[in-house]
Design a protein around this motif. Structure first.
Motif, short mmCIF file in Angstrom:
data_model
loop_
_atom_site.label_atom_id
_atom_site.label_comp_id
_atom_site.label_asym_id
_atom_site.label_seq_id
_atom_site.Cartn_x
_atom_site.Cartn_y
_atom_site.Cartn_z
N VAL A 1 0.83 -1.19 0.00
CA VAL A 1 0.00 0.00 0.00
C VAL A 1 0.87 1.24 0.00
O VAL A 1 2.01 1.24 0.47
CB VAL A 1 -0.94 0.06 1.23
CG1 VAL A 1 -1.84 -1.16 1.28
CG2 VAL A 1 -0.15 0.22 2.53
N GLN A 2 0.29 2.31 -0.55
CA GLN A 2 0.88 3.62 -0.32
C GLN A 2 0.36 4.09 1.02
O GLN A 2 -0.84 4.22 1.24
CB GLN A 2 0.50 4.60 -1.43
CG GLN A 2 1.24 5.93 -1.30
CD GLN A 2 1.05 6.82 -2.50
OE1 GLN A 2 -0.05 6.93 -3.03
NE2 GLN A 2 2.12 7.46 -2.95
N PHE A 3 1.30 4.33 1.94
CA PHE A 3 0.94 4.68 3.32
C PHE A 3 0.94 6.20 3.43
O PHE A 3 1.97 6.85 3.30
CB PHE A 3 1.96 4.06 4.28
CG PHE A 3 1.67 4.34 5.73
CD1 PHE A 3 0.73 3.59 6.42
CD2 PHE A 3 2.35 5.34 6.40
CE1 PHE A 3 0.47 3.84 7.76
CE2 PHE A 3 2.11 5.59 7.74
CZ PHE A 3 1.16 4.84 8.42
N HIS B 1 -1.48 -11.45 1.83
CA HIS B 1 -0.58 -10.87 2.83
C HIS B 1 0.76 -11.60 2.74
O HIS B 1 0.84 -12.73 2.26
CB HIS B 1 -1.16 -10.96 4.25
CG HIS B 1 -1.15 -12.34 4.84
ND1 HIS B 1 -2.14 -13.28 4.59
CD2 HIS B 1 -0.26 -12.96 5.67
CE1 HIS B 1 -1.87 -14.39 5.25
NE2 HIS B 1 -0.73 -14.23 5.90
N LEU B 2 1.81 -10.93 3.17
CA LEU B 2 3.15 -11.46 3.02
C LEU B 2 3.50 -12.40 4.16
O LEU B 2 3.40 -12.04 5.34
CB LEU B 2 4.18 -10.33 2.97
CG LEU B 2 4.06 -9.36 1.78
CD1 LEU B 2 5.09 -8.24 1.91
CD2 LEU B 2 4.23 -10.09 0.45
N ALA B 3 3.93 -13.61 3.80
CA ALA B 3 4.54 -14.50 4.78
C ALA B 3 5.91 -13.93 5.14
O ALA B 3 6.56 -13.27 4.32
CB ALA B 3 4.67 -15.90 4.22
N ILE B 4 6.36 -14.18 6.37
CA ILE B 4 7.61 -13.62 6.86
C ILE B 4 8.63 -14.74 7.03
O ILE B 4 8.38 -15.72 7.73
CB ILE B 4 7.39 -12.90 8.20
CG1 ILE B 4 6.42 -11.73 8.00
CG2 ILE B 4 8.71 -12.42 8.78
CD1 ILE B 4 6.04 -11.02 9.29
N ILE C 1 1.11 -5.48 4.03
CA ILE C 1 0.17 -6.22 4.86
C ILE C 1 0.82 -7.53 5.28
O ILE C 1 1.27 -8.32 4.44
CB ILE C 1 -1.14 -6.50 4.09
CG1 ILE C 1 -1.69 -5.20 3.50
CG2 ILE C 1 -2.16 -7.15 5.02
CD1 ILE C 1 -1.97 -4.11 4.50
N ILE C 2 0.87 -7.78 6.59
CA ILE C 2 1.59 -8.95 7.10
C ILE C 2 0.71 -9.90 7.89
O ILE C 2 1.23 -10.75 8.62
CB ILE C 2 2.82 -8.52 7.94
CG1 ILE C 2 2.40 -7.61 9.09
CG2 ILE C 2 3.85 -7.83 7.05
CD1 ILE C 2 3.53 -7.33 10.09
N SER C 3 -0.60 -9.76 7.75
CA SER C 3 -1.49 -10.76 8.34
C SER C 3 -2.80 -10.74 7.58
O SER C 3 -3.09 -9.80 6.83
CB SER C 3 -1.74 -10.50 9.83
OG SER C 3 -2.79 -9.56 10.02
N ASP C 4 -3.61 -11.78 7.78
CA ASP C 4 -4.92 -11.82 7.12
C ASP C 4 -5.95 -10.99 7.87
O ASP C 4 -7.14 -11.03 7.57
CB ASP C 4 -5.39 -13.26 6.96
CG ASP C 4 -5.56 -13.99 8.29
OD1 ASP C 4 -5.36 -13.35 9.35
OD2 ASP C 4 -5.87 -15.19 8.27
#
Length: 750
Positions: free
Chosen positions: A69-71, A257-260, A79-82
């Motif tokens: 996203v543009q913050f 969302h991105l897995a880490i 985004i790092i979670s659902d």
């Protein structure tokens, strides 16, 4: 020494030796995601990408771009979670953290962690913008626009009109928004369809001693040990669509969302930066680079240096002033230091001379036996020179208005009342003036909340002197020339500032409200006769009458020439892959993890650790204070699952091409997993906005394991880590990355 300790040291030594291998060459370019297939896929996969470009950018299915996203207006987040959890930089969320802070609740100093959803703090005006899709709309935007014979202002009017029509048609009947931007200096146009979320809440931020560790001393520098991150959450309405703030809103459910990854990095590993880079000028001519290097940057550096010195002194003397000016100081200091590094880099590269060499080749190409080519391109460069020569004094005058005169907050505020002054002078109906006054009163609340009159008076004394001395005399307003005569000598502007701040009624909220009320009651002189209003009105009127018109003519001419020049360069260099300058639209940059050699005999490793952070600790220096709890965790080696070889990785560098706006961008490995958060560039590489040096440009990334360590072990916010998808152990094959059910989640630790 035990076998285990020996093995650990051997691994660490091996990594260190790897970091000193001949440095990789940086990867120039900020590429449009929709064009990766035709321009970059093969090269990306050669460097280690294990995904297809469809997994990076897709309109038809969830892809990496749906987690970016543009913050706000100038940063990136991921985004790092659902459940809509958003990760960005601490410095990107700094103004929001500051807005929730006070002397009693000093979240800047102590940090903030929401331990439940109802503790997540709303931020009016903050947005998170997703890109739904992008489209080449060049033919539609240029329809009916003559290729030649049209003034730049008229051409721009037609282009804007066509672009708005195309954008409106694209989103009609939907909740989406759209805009069109020029690329390659207006040779091409692309449309971006967006989804803008308006309910974005603060979830967590480390104390500034972690989030800003190193402060201005380390800013733009490597090695770096800054925990530059903050956490927010996007909320949506019951239909998962954007909605204004409501306590009934629910956490947003993203398409992706991105897995880490907890597997870390090593030299040569593929890295992808996905974000919204702000502005670059890679295709400037030699005259454009010289203007920046010899005129504009030095003037702006000089002004900000003076202002920062004053703010620093007052912020150290008062906690209230420190909190009021924290975000403003950080913003000023950021580009002040960047411009210094940029000029150093341009000098080292001999950038003006290299541009002239390119222009000599272009002249030779343009003046071949091809008559049409000669007619189009043969006379371009002399025209550039003529227009840039006419711009020199105007550029200096412009910079001193924007940086010095408008760097005085009293004048900036007085200028915000200019429309009201015009209405009052024109005897606008009372109802309209009353409505304008009420709106201005609301806006004044935020201004005066973060305003300190004594500090601003000191700033005014210093910056008005620089403005009067630095502006070419012919371009100074008569009002300022008269003040210079009235207040002569080395203390003249300080004496004037003392008088100005004593007489102006715009220096406190109560007095400013009183002035506005008097204007609403028909007394326009209350504003028009205020000395701050009179000064800024004189400066702005002079700017609009004597600086802006000739400046606009010359820059419009340069814009036309630049569009033609870049078209010519692309014809001349058919074997080169051109990328468009950054313009705050979604881009991909890619490279590899690598150290570098900034100077003869100096080699920098590719990573830093908590050990290095603690070695920098200095309680006597505010830039290097370390929180007691972090020191305690370090002494106990209480690192959880985030340690490598007995320490915690903090940051790493890679060869990606980044700029302002990439702050907060996800740094992603070849399998599409998050490995870090981009937060800076190395100082030796800051000239990459103008000219790229593949041997020295590096982007600086917060290692995601340090973020997790701070959230989990330092803050005790394990509930946030638990909602993330953490990947460890043997890496998954690319085909497995598409299926969430096959993503391995790290087991909870005690």
């Amino acid at each position: 020494m035990s076998t285990r300790r020996f093995a650990a040291r051997l691994v660490l030594l091996s990594l260190t030796l790897l970091s000193f291998l001949p440095p990789a060459r940086a990867d120039e370019g900020m590429w449009l995601p929709m064009l990766l297939k035709q321009l970059n896929e093969a090269d990306m996969q050669k460097k280690g990408l294990q995904l297809t470009v469809e997994q990076i950018y897709s309109v038809n299915q969830g892809s990496l771009k749906d987690a970016v996203v543009q913050f706000g207006g100038g940063c990136t987040g991921e985004i790092i979670s659902d459940q809509g959890l958003l990760l960005t930089n601490h410095h990107c969320g700094y103004s929001q953290i500051q807005s929730h802070s006070s002397v009693e609740k000093d979240y800047l100093t102590k940090g903030y962690w929401a331990m439940s959803r109802d503790q997540e703090l709303p931020n009016p005006g903050l947005t998170a913008t997703f890109i739904v899709r992008m489209e080449d709309v060049t033919s539609q935007v240029l329809a009916g626009v003559p290729a030649t014979g049209l003034g730049e202002a008229e051409r721009e009017r037609l282009v804007q009109q066509n672009g708005q029509r195309v954008a409106q048609a694209a989103v009609q009947g939907t909740h989406y928004q759209a805009f069109v931007r020029p690329f390659f200096n207006g040779n091409e146009y692309y449309m971006f369809v967006t989804e803008v979320f308006q309910d974005v809440r603060l979830v967590g931020a480390p104390p500034s001693a972690i989030g800003k560790f190193g402060g201005d001393t380390d800013n733009w520098m490597w090695p770096r040990h800054t925990g530059d991150f903050s956490l927010f959450r996007i909320y949506a309405g019951p239909d998962n669509k954007p909605a204004t703030y409501s306590p009934d809103n629910k956490p947003f459910k993203p398409r992706h969302h991105l897995a880490i990854s907890l597997n870390g990095v090593k030299p040569g590993d593929f890295t992808l930066v996905f974000g919204f880079p702000g502005r670059t000028n890679e295709y400037l001519t030699s005259w454009g680079v010289d203007e920046l290097y010899s005129l504009s940057n030095p003037a702006k550096i000089k002004v900000r240096d003076a202002k920062l010195h004053i703010l620093d002194q007052d912020m150290k003397a008062s906690d209230k002033v420190r909190i009021q000016y924290a975000a403003k100081y950080a913003s000023l200091a950021n580009y002040w230091k960047k411009w210094i590094g940029e000029n150093r880099g341009l000098k080292k590269l001999d950038a003006v001379a290299r541009k002239r060499e390119q222009e000599a080749r272009f002249t030779q190409w343009a003046n071949t036996s091809d008559a049409a080519r000669k007619a189009t391109y043969g006379a371009l460069l002399p025209e550039f020179e003529k227009n840039y020569n006419s711009l020199r004094d105007l550029t200096v005058a412009r910079d001193y208005v924007t940086e010095a005169a408008m760097g005085v907050e009293l004048l900036l505020y007085a200028n915000s009342l200019s429309a009201l002054g015009d209405m009052a002078a024109a005897k606008t109906p009372a109802a309209d003036i009353t409505a304008a006054v009420e709106k201005l009163k609301k806006g004044a609340v935020g201004f005066f909340r973060n305003y300190n009159k004594p500090t601003d008076q000191k700033v005014a004394a210093a910056l008005l002197a620089l403005y009067a001395d630095g502006t070419p005399t012919a371009l100074l307003p008569d009002y300022v020339k008269a003040l210079r005569k009235q207040y002569p000598g080395p203390t003249g502007w300080a004496n004037y500032a003392s008088t100005l701040y004593a007489k102006s009624r715009l220096t406190t909220q109560a007095d400013a409200y009183a002035v506005l009320d008097e204007v609403a009651q028909g007394n326009a002189r209350a504003l028009l006769n205020d000395p701050a209003y009179q000064l800024v009105n004189a400066i702005v009127t002079n700017y609009r009458a004597n600086i802006l018109p000739p400046y606009t003519i010359a820059t419009d001419n340069v814009a036309v020439l630049s569009r033609t020049y870049l078209a010519g360069l692309r014809q001349m260099q058919t074997d080169r892959k051109f990328y468009p300058d950054a313009n705050s639209t979604l881009r991909v940059a890619y490279g590899q993890v690598a150290g570098y050699e900034p100077a003869d005999g100096v080699r920098y490793a590719y990573y830093t650790t908590l050990d290095g952070l603690m070695a920098k600790a200095d309680s006597a220096n505010p830039d290097f204070e370390v929180p007691a709890r972090l020191t305690d965790l370090y002494r106990k080696k209480d690192y959880g699952p985030y340690a490598v070889n007995g320490t915690v990785p903090v940051a790493f560098i890679a060869t990606n091409h980044t700029t302002g706006g990439n702050s907060g961008s996800p740094v992603i490995n070849g399998r599409g997993e998050l490995i870090g958060v981009n937060f800076d560039r190395n100082w030796e590489g800051t000239m990459s906005d103008i000219m790229f040096d593949p041997d020295r440009v590096r982007n600086i990334t917060l290692d995601v394991r340090y973020m997790l360590f701070v959230v989990d072990k330092y803050a005790g916010a394990k509930h946030l880590v638990n909602e993330m998808t953490l990947v460890s152990g043997p890496v998954a094959a690319p085909s497995e990355m598409k299926a969430k059910k096959k993503t391995k989640r790290l087991k909870k630790t005690k």
